[in-house]
Design an enzyme around this catalytic site. Structure first.
Site, PDB file in Angstrom:
ATOM      1  N   GLY A  17      21.827  14.066  11.476  1.00  0.00           N
ATOM      2  CA  GLY A  17      20.370  14.199  11.508  1.00  0.00           C
ATOM      3  C   GLY A  17      19.679  13.481  12.641  1.00  0.00           C
ATOM      4  N   LYS A 156      34.821  25.249  15.328  1.00  0.00           N
ATOM      5  CA  LYS A 156      33.631  25.669  14.585  1.00  0.00           C
ATOM      6  C   LYS A 156      33.954  26.855  13.680  1.00  0.00           C
ATOM      7  CE  LYS A 156      29.954  24.230  14.902  1.00  0.00           C
ATOM      8  NZ  LYS A 156      29.297  23.148  14.117  1.00  0.00           N
ATOM      9  N   PRO A 182      23.520  30.037  15.194  1.00  0.00           N
ATOM     10  CA  PRO A 182      22.503  30.134  16.244  1.00  0.00           C
ATOM     11  C   PRO A 182      23.127  30.434  17.603  1.00  0.00           C
ATOM     12  CG  PRO A 182      22.907  27.845  15.687  1.00  0.00           C
ATOM     13  CD  PRO A 182      23.697  28.662  14.703  1.00  0.00           C
TER      14      PRO A 182
END
Length: 381
Positions: A17, A156, A182
């Protein structure tokens, strides 16, 4: 969108974050008051912590320590964005964080009663870095193994497979997961797309174009990616709540759990048109008639020679690489109909607004090589 009322989603944990995407997700959720509590797990705090957010140090590769943190948090849902920077090139670290770390997060979620997890994947999982992608959708196969030259993308893809396979398992049938893919993220806080593009402007390279600029490419503003994560999180938790109350599971054509979604600005642009919009936002006045166009083959030859010279003299990475030439000249855009239908996703920041804000932010932070240093720290360039 600013006046819209959002349902608090409970205690949300965002891994990574403090990073580029993670910090935007935290900021967006905070601005929308979309939680009862928000915790960030990262190796460090951001330069400007967001008031009211709980920041905790956490190493995702240490399962026992991670489990202890999750047991104390009692989270409702997790957004998993933590990942090493692609350009680092450290394969061992990429695997340790992207694959083993993701498995640890999933396991910690399952063992502590977390209801839902949204995983940040990448659009590159269906791309071999060479072929054109035209309106690619989620039916495209993952490209792995010998067909995938980018090891980061391999890790990923492995992480995404594990996350989606962890949805509604026999042992944890109520744990719901989804993955977002994305494409080419940019915006405020960007270090990999806008700053290098602006560096080309300050080096006087805006009068050279490689290829005919007839290749469409999907760039995605970071706020839109954060928005998509909020929507996916809300959808998973709504599904869980409905089923906990005895309602039926979503139909196949509307389900979010166990699914992957491409996320873009829904406005593919010609590759050099994006670059020129970035340069123009910084003040470039170059006209098209002044631009000298090189063919892709010539660009590859120049890049090969530059890479060889830089390698021989141990000068680091050249300004132009063969990979950059390939990306500059390829078509790569995606169909986001699935995200529109099932998540209700639509971009909230336009391409031009995103470019303008991203350029101002990069110059303000002083992260553009070659930029006038008197622009650093100035809000209104």
């Amino acid at each position: 969108m600013a006046d819209e009322k959002f349902i608090p989603l409970g205690h949300i944990v965002v891994t990574g974050g403090s990073g580029f995407l993670g910090n935007h997700i935290v900021s967006l959720l905070a601005s929308r008051k979309a939680y009862t509590k928000l915790t960030v797990l990262d190796l460090k705090k951001p330069a400007e912590p967001i008031p009211g957010v709980n920041y905790q140090d956490a190493d995702l590769t240490n399962y026992d320590a991670l489990l202890s943190v999750f047991q104390s948090l009692k989270a409702d849902a997790v957004v998993h964005t933590a990942s090493p920077i692609h350009s680092m090139g450290n394969k061992e670290l990429m695997y340790k964080v992207n694959v083993e770390g993701t498995k640890n997060v999933v396991r910690a979620c399952q063992e502590t009663g977390v209801k839902a997890m949204v995983h940040t994947s990448t659009a590159s999982v269906v791309h071999d870095t060479k072929s054109d992608l035209v309106n690619a959708n989620e039916e495209y196969p993952l490209i792995m193994g010998k067909d995938q030259p980018e090891y980061y993308t391999v890790t990923k893809a492995q992480a995404e497979i594990h996350v989606l396979a962890s949805n509604r398992t026999k042992e944890y049938p109520k744990f719901l997961t989804a993955a977002l893919r994305p494409s080419a993220m940019f915006g405020e806080g960007d270090v990999q797309l806008i700053p290098p593009g602006l560096s080309a402007y300050y080096k006087g390279q805006t009068k050279v174009q490689i290829g005919q600029n007839d290749n469409l490419f999907d760039f995605t503003n970071i706020v839109n990616v954060a928005h998509a994560h909020h929507l996916a999180l809300a959808a998973l938790l709504a599904t869980r709540e409905r089923e906990d109350k005895g309602g039926s599971a979503p139909l196949d054509h509307e389900k979010v759990d166990g699914e992957a979604f491409f996320i873009t600005n829904d406005s593919p642009v010609y590759f050099f048109d994006f670059a020129r919009s970035v340069w123009a936002a910084a003040g470039d006045k170059t006209e098209l008639k002044q631009v000298w166009t090189l063919s892709k083959d010539v660009g590859l030859l120049i890049a090969t020679l530059m890479e060889l010279v830089f390698w021989l003299f141990r000068m680091g990475k050249p300004n132009l690489t063969r990979q950059q030439v390939q990306y500059t000249c390829m078509t790569r855009y995606f169909n986001i109909d699935k995200a529109k239908r099932r998540l209700g996703y639509m971009p909230v920041v336009s391409m031009q607004e995103g470019v303008d804000k991203g350029v101002k932010d990069a110059l303000y932070r002083g992260v553009v090589r070659g930029q006038p240093m008197d622009l650093k720290g100035k809000k209104n360039q």
